[in-house]
Design an enzyme around this catalytic site. Structure first.
Site, PDB file in Angstrom:
ATOM      1  CD  GLU A   8     -61.384 -12.325   9.241  1.00 13.17           C
ATOM      2  OE1 GLU A   8     -61.667 -11.373   8.772  1.00 13.17           O
ATOM      3  OE2 GLU A   8     -61.365 -13.276   8.752  1.00 13.17           O
ATOM      4  CG  HIS A  54     -62.075 -16.920   0.955  1.00 15.73           C
ATOM      5  ND1 HIS A  54     -63.385 -16.852   1.549  1.00 15.73           N
ATOM      6  CD2 HIS A  54     -61.517 -16.308   1.871  1.00 15.73           C
ATOM      7  CE1 HIS A  54     -63.225 -16.042   3.035  1.00 15.73           C
ATOM      8  NE2 HIS A  54     -62.069 -15.839   2.774  1.00 15.73           N
TER       9      HIS A  54
HETATM   10 ZN   LIG Z   1     -58.731 -12.885   6.303  1.00 18.43          ZN
END
Ligand SMILES: [Zn+2]
Length: 329
Positions: free
Chosen positions: A194, A303
């Site tokens: 993804e 992230h």
């Molecule tokens: Zn994600």
């Protein structure tokens, strides 16, 4: 109710995009006794099916995480690297990464002057090797690593790496375990790659041909100091996606999620994201189109090695998804 051991297992598992074998094994062991069929497709997506006679519903959560890939090793044994998915040089500076063989290194930069315009190519990884020869006994060109950090239970919330999107995998697994029967045919897909552009979801949707699809993923929060405006807050409930840069969610799916939350007094918020995308971005454009939407979990510091989500938001997402899938859609 919040299963901290399960999220720890999912978060710690190694699985940078394109290298999902270890995380897939963990998920397979969790779901195999609770579904009618499990399979792994060519791309590496794990597909767990609960049979039913009604509509085909695809529930997608991505197993991959961001990471780094080795591009060079110098004579002194320092590693040069590039990104796998969205890796910021600023948040990775001083952090640890872990390779599939367990080798751990730390990320640093050449010069302080680079700080303002820091780029990954001005950074390197130190794995403690004395020279290139020793480094090569531990890593090689093209080897991939993920962030390495410890889970911290913050009380109302939990902090660890890869909650993007292991928290989506957690919600799918807990829903699978909780659903007794569904009138619908459910395809829980734990997708690959993804983070590199919704790649696994695209091929899985083509093969499954779902009538409807729901993605489970994290979204950004707008409640941290001086951050950009976004009406999504930690602890305000699972976020029902209206849009992001990959999809305008279908009104049928949006209303199904909102109405089910209202009927069951489950708190929810609406997500109107002006950037980003998730698996339904690819799924809703599959074949002749798929009625699609998404349930998102508000996540701070996405992230980074220290992503934060609310336990209540996650519990409520499991509750809402279970109710939606138990209905005849
Ligand atoms: Zn994600």
């Amino acid at each position: 109710m919040f299963n901290i051991d399960l999220i720890k297992k999912l978060s710690y598992a190694y699985g940078p995009a394109g290298n999902e074998e270890a995380i897939r094994e963990v998920i397979l062991n969790e779901v195999k006794d609770h579904v009618d069929e499990v399979s792994v497709d060519t791309m590496g997506n794990l597909i767990a099916v609960k049979k039913g006679s009604g509509k085909k519903v695809m529930i997608a959560a991505h197993m991959d995480e961001i990471g780094i890939i080795i591009t060079g090793i110098d004579d002194k044994g320092f590693l040069r690297f590039s990104n796998i998915g969205g890796v910021s040089p600023f948040v990775s500076l001083g952090q640890k990464v872990r390779f599939s063989n367990g080798t751990i290194g730390t990320l640093h930069m050449e010069h302080m002057e680079d700080m303002k315009h820091l780029k990954l190519e001005k950074m390197y990884i130190d794995i403690g090797a004395k020279d290139k020869e020793e480094a090569l006994t531990k890593v090689n060109l093209g080897d991939v690593a993920c962030f390495h950090s410890d889970l911290v239970d913050l009380g109302h919330s939990v902090m660890t790496k890869a909650l993007d999107d292991r928290i989506g995998c957690y919600i799918a697994i807990e829903t699978i375990k909780r659903l007794s029967a569904s009138p619908n045919e459910l395809y829980f897909v734990f997708t690959v790659q993804e983070e590199l552009g919704l790649r696994g979801a695209k091929t899985a949707a083509f093969a499954i041909e779902p009538d409807l699809a729901i993605a489970l993923d994290i979204t950004s929060c707008g409640d941290m100091p001086k951050c950009k405006h976004l009406a999504v807050n930690l602890h305000d409930g699972p976020a029902i996606k209206i849009k992001d840069n990959s999809i305008l969610c279908h009104p049928v799916m949006k209303n199904l999620l909102i109405n089910t939350a209202k009927e069951n007094n489950i708190p929810y918020q609406l997500e109107v994201l002006t950037f980003g995308g998730t698996d339904v971005g690819a799924i809703h454009l599959s074949r002749a189109g798929v009625i699609s939407g998404a349930l998102s979990i508000a996540c701070r510091y996405a992230h980074t090695p220290n992503e934060v989500v609310s336990k209540d938001d996650v519990n409520n997402a499991v509750e809402l998804l279970t109710k939606v899938l138990s209905k005849e859609i």
